[in-house]
Design a protein around this motif. Structure first.
Motif, mmCIF file in Angstrom:
data_model
loop_
_atom_site.group_PDB
_atom_site.id
_atom_site.type_symbol
_atom_site.label_atom_id
_atom_site.label_comp_id
_atom_site.label_asym_id
_atom_site.label_seq_id
_atom_site.Cartn_x
_atom_site.Cartn_y
_atom_site.Cartn_z
ATOM 1 N N GLY A 144 0.750 14.262 1.928
ATOM 2 C CA GLY A 144 0.075 15.228 2.790
ATOM 3 C C GLY A 144 0.913 15.585 4.003
ATOM 4 O O GLY A 144 2.081 15.967 3.878
ATOM 5 N N ALA A 145 0.336 15.428 5.195
ATOM 6 C CA ALA A 145 1.029 15.786 6.437
ATOM 7 C C ALA A 145 1.859 14.638 6.991
ATOM 8 O O ALA A 145 2.434 14.752 8.075
ATOM 9 N N LEU A 146 1.935 13.543 6.258
ATOM 10 C CA LEU A 146 2.552 12.328 6.770
ATOM 11 C C LEU A 146 4.026 12.538 7.108
ATOM 12 O O LEU A 146 4.788 13.104 6.326
ATOM 13 N N ARG A 147 4.409 12.017 8.278
ATOM 14 C CA ARG A 147 5.795 12.090 8.731
ATOM 15 C C ARG A 147 6.441 10.706 8.799
ATOM 16 O O ARG A 147 7.607 10.532 8.476
ATOM 17 N N THR A 148 5.642 9.707 9.237
ATOM 18 C CA THR A 148 6.203 8.379 9.497
ATOM 19 C C THR A 148 5.269 7.298 8.985
ATOM 20 O O THR A 148 4.054 7.377 9.181
ATOM 21 N N VAL A 149 5.851 6.290 8.351
ATOM 22 C CA VAL A 149 5.141 5.073 7.955
ATOM 23 C C VAL A 149 5.676 3.935 8.802
ATOM 24 O O VAL A 149 6.892 3.739 8.898
ATOM 25 N N ARG A 152 12.508 10.333 -0.687
ATOM 26 C CA ARG A 152 12.309 11.445 -1.632
ATOM 27 C C ARG A 152 11.076 12.260 -1.263
ATOM 28 O O ARG A 152 11.028 13.471 -1.521
ATOM 29 N N ALA A 153 10.078 11.597 -0.664
ATOM 30 C CA ALA A 153 8.850 12.300 -0.271
ATOM 31 C C ALA A 153 8.962 12.929 1.113
ATOM 32 O O ALA A 153 7.999 13.536 1.594
ATOM 33 N N GLY A 154 10.114 12.768 1.759
ATOM 34 C CA GLY A 154 10.299 13.331 3.091
ATOM 35 C C GLY A 154 9.582 12.555 4.176
ATOM 36 O O GLY A 154 9.248 13.113 5.236
ATOM 37 N N VAL A 155 9.350 11.264 3.956
ATOM 38 C CA VAL A 155 8.630 10.411 4.904
ATOM 39 C C VAL A 155 9.594 9.358 5.444
ATOM 40 O O VAL A 155 10.312 8.707 4.677
ATOM 41 N N ARG A 156 9.593 9.186 6.735
ATOM 42 C CA ARG A 156 10.440 8.181 7.379
ATOM 43 C C ARG A 156 9.690 6.856 7.468
ATOM 44 O O ARG A 156 8.494 6.840 7.742
ATOM 45 N N ARG A 211 11.553 2.313 0.401
ATOM 46 C CA ARG A 211 12.217 3.201 1.361
ATOM 47 C C ARG A 211 12.838 4.397 0.652
ATOM 48 O O ARG A 211 12.792 5.526 1.153
ATOM 49 N N ALA A 212 13.408 4.162 -0.527
ATOM 50 C CA ALA A 212 14.004 5.264 -1.282
ATOM 51 C C ALA A 212 12.939 6.262 -1.727
ATOM 52 O O ALA A 212 13.136 7.482 -1.652
ATOM 53 N N ALA A 213 11.784 5.743 -2.164
ATOM 54 C CA ALA A 213 10.697 6.633 -2.578
ATOM 55 C C ALA A 213 10.187 7.448 -1.391
ATOM 56 O O ALA A 213 9.859 8.633 -1.532
ATOM 57 N N ALA A 214 10.124 6.817 -0.220
ATOM 58 C CA ALA A 214 9.684 7.537 0.981
ATOM 59 C C ALA A 214 10.658 8.653 1.332
ATOM 60 O O ALA A 214 10.250 9.766 1.707
ATOM 61 N N LEU A 255 0.813 -1.218 0.000
ATOM 62 C CA LEU A 255 0.000 0.000 0.000
ATOM 63 C C LEU A 255 0.845 1.266 0.000
ATOM 64 O O LEU A 255 0.309 2.371 -0.136
ATOM 65 N N LEU A 256 2.154 1.103 0.154
ATOM 66 C CA LEU A 256 3.026 2.267 0.286
ATOM 67 C C LEU A 256 2.982 3.203 -0.924
ATOM 68 O O LEU A 256 2.918 4.428 -0.751
#
Length: 455
Positions: A227-232, A249-253, A244-247, A218-219
């Motif tokens: 959006g406001a997402l910080r962490t998955v 780039r999106a600024g998501v941990r 993980r690399a795509a995250a 689902l990632l």
């Protein structure tokens, strides 16, 4: 202590803070604490006592959480299932285990004094069905300490705080999503529980959510508009490094973890450096002589007590507190990264669910015209694998696909139902006469023309 006590403390400190938001509305911590207490009084009035087993299958995820926490507050063990199950299905799923009460509708608010239960760490405070349960039910039960004492460790790994909005985009009958929702409430955060993957409403949820729990397939949808997402927080299947690399780039941990319903958390990767033991966990990979892979064994405070009713399942234990569910990995030494290779029992990882082939085969062997059957996983670009059935006909021709699918719908959960069906004149077999699953999978991968697709 019961999670309801965490909710009460948050209610006393911040009564107007939104605790949970579902498809039909939301409750503040003050309202949630009130509803849990009223529901617990109702359960006590129905004869529920310490040690009772309360089966819960409620469609509205907010009402389900109220029922779960009310049962725990009353000293009972909540057993979470699917709201679509009727009483016959519940009876089949629980087998010889006695259920004291089935809750299949929102619990009423019973007025009265505060409910006070003297809880102990060893109380059986949570039970849920492991993925892939069918005619051989496997309801996993755990103590309160194994359930709640891991909360601070996950919170620290994910950097979660009471001001977070935590999106839990899946059914609470899944232990992965149920844990996520209850953990958010224990933290004092806002749990958003749409009940299923929110699809069209996902962008609106992500505009508010700062943390999301999900399975890896689902990632991409989440990262398309974070959006406001910080962490998955990702569990349930191996995480592709590209995710993980795509995250990043999106600024998501991303915090990924490996575990099982029976073992709870085993290892986590909070920085992309690989899976390392979750706090409090010891890991061994036990290899047979001459083997390049071995079974993963874990010892920790988070292990489950086992299966209700002593049901059969993949869980095994030794005399020193170690447990395994048959997952395999490369040899491991303390301080190294755990390199998983999958399930040693042939289990299929599909969309975050674990499907045990034998469970599916048991149901489908009963179809008239099926001589024998093998179920394997076929590669799928987004789900990881899909359930594939290869059957040997009992006679000149296999039964029609429509009949096979009808039986699958009546006896299997959605994740377990085969997406692809094949027939073969005869299945390859071991020396003992059992179907050779690995050989069937190899023939499928090689495009064996004897495997005929059923349409």
């Amino acid at each position: 202590m019961p999670v309801a006590e965490h909710v009460r403390r948050h209610a006393a400190a911040r009564p107007d803070m939104v605790a949970v938001r579902g498809p039909h509305g939301e409750l503040t911590y003050g309202e949630l604490a009130h509803d849990i207490s009223g529901a617990a009084r109702h359960l006590l009035g129905r004869g529920v006592r310490a040690g009772s087993l309360v089966a819960i299958g409620v469609a509205d995820p907010v009402a389900l959480l109220v029922a779960v926490l009310a049962a725990d507050l009353a000293g009972a063990t909540p057993l979470v299932g699917d709201h679509a199950w009727d009483r016959r299905r519940w009876a089949r799923m629980t087998g010889t285990t006695t259920v004291d009460l089935l809750v299949d509708a929102p619990l009423p608010d019973e007025p009265g004094p505060a409910v006070e239960h003297v809880a102990a760490p060893g109380d059986l405070a949570w039970a849920c069905f492991s993925s892939g349960s069918t005619g051989r039910p496997r309801a996993v039960v755990r103590t309160r300490a194994s359930w709640t004492a891991s909360f601070p460790h996950l919170g620290e790994l994910a950097g979660m705080a009471p001001d977070d909005v935590v999106l839990v985009p899946g059914p609470l009958s899944s232990s992965l999503y149920a844990f996520a929702a209850v953990h958010a409430l224990a933290t004092g955060a806002t749990a958003v529980v749409p009940g299923r993957w929110p699809a069209g409403s996902l962008p609106a949820h992500l505009d508010q959510a700062t943390v999301v729990h999900l399975v890896p397939h689902l990632l991409p949808a989440v990262l398309a508009r974070p959006g406001a997402l910080r962490t998955v927080v990702a569990g349930g299947a191996a995480l592709d490094p590209r995710g993980r690399a795509a995250a990043a780039r999106a600024g998501v941990r991303i915090v990924s973890y490996y575990g099982a319903t029976e073992l709870s958390f085993v290892a986590a990767d909070a920085d992309g450096g690989g899976l390392r033991p979750f706090p409090g966990v010891e890991i061994e990979v036990r290899t047979a002589p001459g083997s390049a892979l071995g079974e993963v064994w874990a010892r920790s405070p988070w292990l489950a007590e086992g299966y209700l009713g002593e049901a059969a399942g993949p869980l095994r234990r030794d005399g020193d507190g170690w447990m395994t569910v048959g997952d395999v990995a490369h040899p491991y030494r303390a301080g190294e990264v755990l390199r998983l290779r999958g399930r040693g029992d042939g289990a299929i990882q599909t969309g975050g669910a674990t499907v045990v082939p034998e469970d599916v085969e048991e149901v489908l062997r009963k179809v008239p015209g099926v001589g024998d059957i093998v179920v394997i996983g076929s590669p799928h670009p987004s789900l990881g694998s899909i359930v594939t059935a290869i059957l040997e006909a009992d006679g000149d021709a296999p039964p029609p696909r429509a009949l096979l699918e009808a039986v699958a719908r009546s006896g299997l959960d959605v994740a377990q139902r085969p997406r692809r069906w094949y027939a073969v004149p005869s299945l390859p077999r071991t020396q003992a006469g059992k179907p050779a699953r690995a050989l069937v999978a190899a023939r499928m991968a090689a495009g064996d023309p004897d495997l005929r697709r059923l349409t």
